[in-house]
Scaffold this motif. Structure first.
Motif, short mmCIF file in Angstrom:
data_model
loop_
_atom_site.label_atom_id
_atom_site.label_comp_id
_atom_site.label_asym_id
_atom_site.label_seq_id
_atom_site.Cartn_x
_atom_site.Cartn_y
_atom_site.Cartn_z
N GLY A 109 -80.59 13.53 -41.98
CA GLY A 109 -81.65 14.59 -41.47
C GLY A 109 -82.34 15.06 -42.72
O GLY A 109 -83.32 15.84 -42.49
N GLY A 110 -82.57 14.33 -43.95
CA GLY A 110 -83.41 14.63 -44.98
C GLY A 110 -82.80 15.69 -45.82
O GLY A 110 -83.42 16.12 -47.03
N ALA A 111 -81.39 16.09 -45.61
CA ALA A 111 -81.01 17.32 -46.33
C ALA A 111 -80.35 16.60 -47.88
O ALA A 111 -79.87 15.48 -47.74
CB ALA A 111 -79.68 18.08 -45.75
N THR A 144 -71.03 1.51 -48.42
CA THR A 144 -71.03 0.37 -47.39
C THR A 144 -72.35 0.60 -46.68
O THR A 144 -73.02 1.64 -46.78
CB THR A 144 -69.81 0.55 -46.65
N LEU A 145 -72.60 -0.48 -45.84
CA LEU A 145 -73.83 -0.33 -45.06
C LEU A 145 -73.73 0.77 -43.85
O LEU A 145 -74.56 1.48 -43.79
CB LEU A 145 -74.02 -1.61 -44.17
N ALA A 146 -72.40 1.21 -43.54
CA ALA A 146 -72.18 2.12 -42.41
C ALA A 146 -72.45 3.57 -43.27
O ALA A 146 -73.11 4.58 -42.67
CB ALA A 146 -70.90 2.21 -42.02
N VAL A 159 -80.59 6.93 -48.50
CA VAL A 159 -80.25 7.77 -47.22
C VAL A 159 -78.70 7.58 -46.79
O VAL A 159 -78.32 6.15 -46.83
CB VAL A 159 -81.22 7.52 -46.12
N ALA A 160 -77.95 8.46 -46.90
CA ALA A 160 -76.58 8.36 -46.51
C ALA A 160 -76.19 8.93 -45.15
O ALA A 160 -76.76 9.89 -44.78
CB ALA A 160 -75.74 8.82 -47.71
N ASP A 161 -75.18 8.25 -44.76
CA ASP A 161 -74.65 8.56 -43.57
C ASP A 161 -73.02 8.89 -43.92
O ASP A 161 -72.31 7.97 -43.52
CB ASP A 161 -74.53 7.83 -42.11
#
Length: 168
Positions: A109-111, A144-146, A159-161
């Motif tokens: 989300g950009g945070a 990791t890619l995820a 950018v991380a999830d």
């Protein structure tokens, strides 16, 4: 990106003839001797490296200009660097650790989540150690890619999830 990359470190003397204990940080550990001459971080010293044999946790090696046990011991903890242009080009989904350190990390989300303080590997896969803004603690983010779908070296951001609950 820096113009030099840390490819090894001296762990002290090996024996009494001036050999050193050398830790290699290259994908092919023996390749550390192929990128020479290697320099100290500040560039004040330069060494050709000749690996002599495998030892526990690294190699024994001769360094040019190091002829005694005392000289080898004095270099303990010295990190060795190679110019980036001597290193192989990497595929699009691989990165030199030196290029990741310092990058800003944002969620999807950009945070802001933090900045990469270090890259670690404890066997299974790489982990990004993030310094969380405004906190003294760090967080280990799986590389990791995820968990890290985007690394943009050109803009200096990741950018991380992150997994649920990692930043709670």
């Amino acid at each position: 990106m820096t113009d030099k990359v840390c490819v090894g470190a001296i762990a002290g003397a090996f024996g009494v003839q001036g050999e050193v204990r050398l830790k290699s940080f290259t994908a092919d550990p023996l390749a550390v001797q192929d990128y020479g001459p290697l320099t100290t971080e500040d560039g004040s010293r330069s060494f050709e490296v000749e690996i002599t044999r495998d030892i526990n946790n690294g190699f024994s090696a001769w360094l040019t200009g190091v002829d005694t046990k005392e000289q080898a011991d004095a270099l303990k903890g010295t990190r060795l660097f190679a110019p980036r242009d001597r290193l192989p080009n990497l595929p699009d989904d691989e990165y030199y650790h030196a290029d990741l350190i310092g990058l800003q990390v944002f969620d999807t989300g950009g945070a802001p989540l933090g900045a990469v303080k270090a890259v670690m590997n404890h066997g299974a896969s790489d982990l990004l150690e993030l310094q969380v803004p405004g906190k003294s603690r760090t967080v280990l983010l799986p590389f990791t890619l995820a968990a890290v779908p985007t690394v943009d070296l050109a803009s200096g951001r990741i950018v991380a999830d992150p997994p649920e609950g990692l930043f709670d």
